[in-house]
Design a protein around this motif. Structure first.
Motif, mmCIF file in Angstrom:
data_model
loop_
_atom_site.group_PDB
_atom_site.id
_atom_site.type_symbol
_atom_site.label_atom_id
_atom_site.label_comp_id
_atom_site.label_asym_id
_atom_site.label_seq_id
_atom_site.Cartn_x
_atom_site.Cartn_y
_atom_site.Cartn_z
ATOM 1 N N THR A 31 2.795 -3.181 3.033
ATOM 2 C CA THR A 31 2.432 -2.118 3.976
ATOM 3 C C THR A 31 1.326 -1.244 3.401
ATOM 4 O OG1 THR A 31 4.664 -2.081 4.922
ATOM 5 C CG2 THR A 31 3.292 -0.150 5.303
ATOM 6 N N MET A 32 1.484 -0.829 2.154
ATOM 7 C CA MET A 32 0.488 0.034 1.528
ATOM 8 C C MET A 32 -0.879 -0.648 1.433
ATOM 9 S SD MET A 32 1.869 2.964 0.956
ATOM 10 C CE MET A 32 2.730 2.656 2.512
ATOM 11 N N ALA A 33 -0.858 -1.972 1.287
ATOM 12 C CA ALA A 33 -2.115 -2.712 1.172
ATOM 13 C C ALA A 33 -2.854 -2.797 2.497
ATOM 14 C CB ALA A 33 -1.841 -4.121 0.642
ATOM 15 N N ARG A 34 -2.150 -2.562 3.604
ATOM 16 C CA ARG A 34 -2.755 -2.761 4.925
ATOM 17 C C ARG A 34 -3.121 -1.474 5.654
ATOM 18 N NH1 ARG A 34 0.883 -7.614 7.665
ATOM 19 N NH2 ARG A 34 1.021 -8.942 5.807
ATOM 20 N N ILE A 35 -2.624 -0.340 5.183
ATOM 21 C CA ILE A 35 -2.858 0.889 5.943
ATOM 22 C C ILE A 35 -4.034 1.682 5.373
ATOM 23 C CG2 ILE A 35 -0.430 1.037 6.605
ATOM 24 C CD1 ILE A 35 -0.177 3.362 4.585
ATOM 25 N N LYS A 36 -4.652 2.476 6.259
ATOM 26 C CA LYS A 36 -5.727 3.372 5.843
ATOM 27 C C LYS A 36 -5.302 4.832 5.985
ATOM 28 C CE LYS A 36 -9.461 0.175 7.054
ATOM 29 N NZ LYS A 36 -10.685 -0.028 7.879
ATOM 30 N N HIS A 37 -4.222 5.062 6.759
ATOM 31 C CA HIS A 37 -3.731 6.417 6.996
ATOM 32 C C HIS A 37 -2.211 6.369 7.013
ATOM 33 C CE1 HIS A 37 -2.860 10.230 8.988
ATOM 34 N NE2 HIS A 37 -4.094 10.604 8.715
ATOM 35 N N ASP A 38 -1.590 7.439 6.504
ATOM 36 C CA ASP A 38 -0.124 7.483 6.407
ATOM 37 C C ASP A 38 0.574 7.235 7.745
ATOM 38 O OD1 ASP A 38 -0.163 7.963 3.720
ATOM 39 O OD2 ASP A 38 0.167 10.121 3.864
ATOM 40 N N ARG A 39 -0.021 7.692 8.855
ATOM 41 C CA ARG A 39 0.655 7.565 10.147
ATOM 42 C C ARG A 39 0.734 6.104 10.605
ATOM 43 N NH1 ARG A 39 -1.485 7.993 15.317
ATOM 44 N NH2 ARG A 39 -0.187 9.824 15.674
ATOM 45 N N GLU A 40 0.022 5.213 9.922
ATOM 46 C CA GLU A 40 0.105 3.788 10.262
ATOM 47 C C GLU A 40 1.315 3.103 9.627
ATOM 48 O OE1 GLU A 40 -3.622 2.542 8.664
ATOM 49 O OE2 GLU A 40 -4.707 2.889 10.526
ATOM 50 N N ASP A 41 2.013 3.825 8.741
ATOM 51 C CA ASP A 41 3.163 3.256 8.031
ATOM 52 C C ASP A 41 4.148 2.565 8.976
ATOM 53 O OD1 ASP A 41 2.455 3.894 5.480
ATOM 54 O OD2 ASP A 41 3.998 5.400 5.170
ATOM 55 N N LEU A 42 4.479 3.251 10.060
ATOM 56 C CA LEU A 42 5.538 2.766 10.936
ATOM 57 C C LEU A 42 5.163 1.459 11.618
ATOM 58 C CD1 LEU A 42 8.337 3.261 12.092
ATOM 59 C CD2 LEU A 42 7.283 4.613 13.916
ATOM 60 N N LYS A 43 4.011 1.433 12.262
ATOM 61 C CA LYS A 43 3.596 0.235 12.991
ATOM 62 C C LYS A 43 3.372 -0.937 12.052
ATOM 63 C CE LYS A 43 0.085 -1.545 16.178
ATOM 64 N NZ LYS A 43 -1.109 -1.214 16.997
ATOM 65 N N VAL A 44 2.634 -0.688 10.981
ATOM 66 C CA VAL A 44 2.334 -1.764 10.038
ATOM 67 C C VAL A 44 3.597 -2.218 9.321
ATOM 68 C CG1 VAL A 44 1.054 -2.385 7.956
ATOM 69 C CG2 VAL A 44 -0.051 -1.028 9.746
ATOM 70 N N GLY A 45 4.436 -1.267 8.915
ATOM 71 C CA GLY A 45 5.663 -1.605 8.215
ATOM 72 C C GLY A 45 6.600 -2.455 9.052
ATOM 73 N N CYS A 46 6.708 -2.144 10.340
ATOM 74 C CA CYS A 46 7.546 -2.958 11.228
ATOM 75 C C CYS A 46 7.028 -4.390 11.292
ATOM 76 C CB CYS A 46 7.584 -2.344 12.627
ATOM 77 S SG CYS A 46 8.614 -0.868 12.770
ATOM 78 N N ARG A 47 5.730 -4.538 11.388
ATOM 79 C CA ARG A 47 5.140 -5.885 11.432
ATOM 80 C C ARG A 47 5.354 -6.625 10.115
ATOM 81 N NH1 ARG A 47 1.764 -8.421 14.747
ATOM 82 N NH2 ARG A 47 1.515 -7.531 16.835
ATOM 83 N N VAL A 48 5.201 -5.917 9.004
ATOM 84 C CA VAL A 48 5.422 -6.543 7.695
ATOM 85 C C VAL A 48 6.869 -6.998 7.566
ATOM 86 C CG1 VAL A 48 5.552 -6.095 5.212
ATOM 87 C CG2 VAL A 48 3.550 -5.351 6.500
#
Length: 201
Positions: free
Chosen positions: A81-98
């Protein structure tokens, strides 16, 4: 099925680690029902007495194996997740996909999503993974609270609902003929939920 929840913890040992490694390989290959304790001790190169010194029974060994997998899943979830996000607020969407991608991994799918609920029961399986999902979701949702998109009192119920959605998606992926296609379908559905939440305010 015996209840091993209150069995006393055994002191870690080399035999315990050997048994966990052997159990993971055999359960992934043959399934829980298709693997006997004699197969596990032979694979691990230990005695049956060593197995029962560390674990109350085969179910206790299986539970311990899943407990050992959870930090691995958590570390992978965090790092990817950390490798894919550019902003903290993306954690949720990206993390769910991961997480859904991790669920589609053959070993995780077989051991955690197919065998897990069957061996531990649905309630036991949910309780086992609750700390990981709570940690992930509370961390991700806190960013939305901090920016004012989500009220602090809303975080707990939203986290519980999202945890249920992720569990259901995991079970759907596990039982699909095409796990990768199922992962994409569930990811798209979760995107709609998460994007709606993030557009608030």
């Amino acid at each position: 099925m015996s209840d091993t929840r209150h069995a006393p913890a055994k002191k870690p040992s080399k035999n315990r680690e050997k048994l966990l490694v052997a159990a993971r390989r055999l359960f992934a290959e043959r399934g829980y029902a298709g693997t006997g304790t004699e197969d596990i001790v032979r694979e691990a190169g230990v005695t049956r007495g060593a197995l029962y010194h560390q674990f109350a029974d085969k179910q206790g060994l299986f539970r311990a194996m899943l407990e050992k997998m959870l930090p691995e899943i958590g570390e992978r979830l965090f790092n990817e997740t950390m490798a894919r996000i550019k902003h903290d607020r993306e954690d949720l969407k990206v993390g769910c996909r991961v997480l859904l991608g991790i669920y589609a991994d053959p070993d995780v799918r077989r051991l955690f999503l197919i065998e897990g609920p069957a061996v531990l029961g649905l309630a036991g399986w949910k309780a086992l993974q609750a700390p990981l999902s709570t940690l992930f979701l509370h961390h991700a949702l806190q960013h939305l609270v901090d920016e004012g998109t989500l009220a602090a009192e809303e975080m707990e119920p939203v986290a519980e609902l999202l945890a249920g959605a992720l569990q259901q998606a995991g079970l759907g992926i596990a039982n699909a003929d095409d796990p990768q296609a199922a992962r994409e379908r569930y990811a798209a559905g979760l995107d709609l939920i998460v994007e709606g939440l993030m557009r608030r305010g």
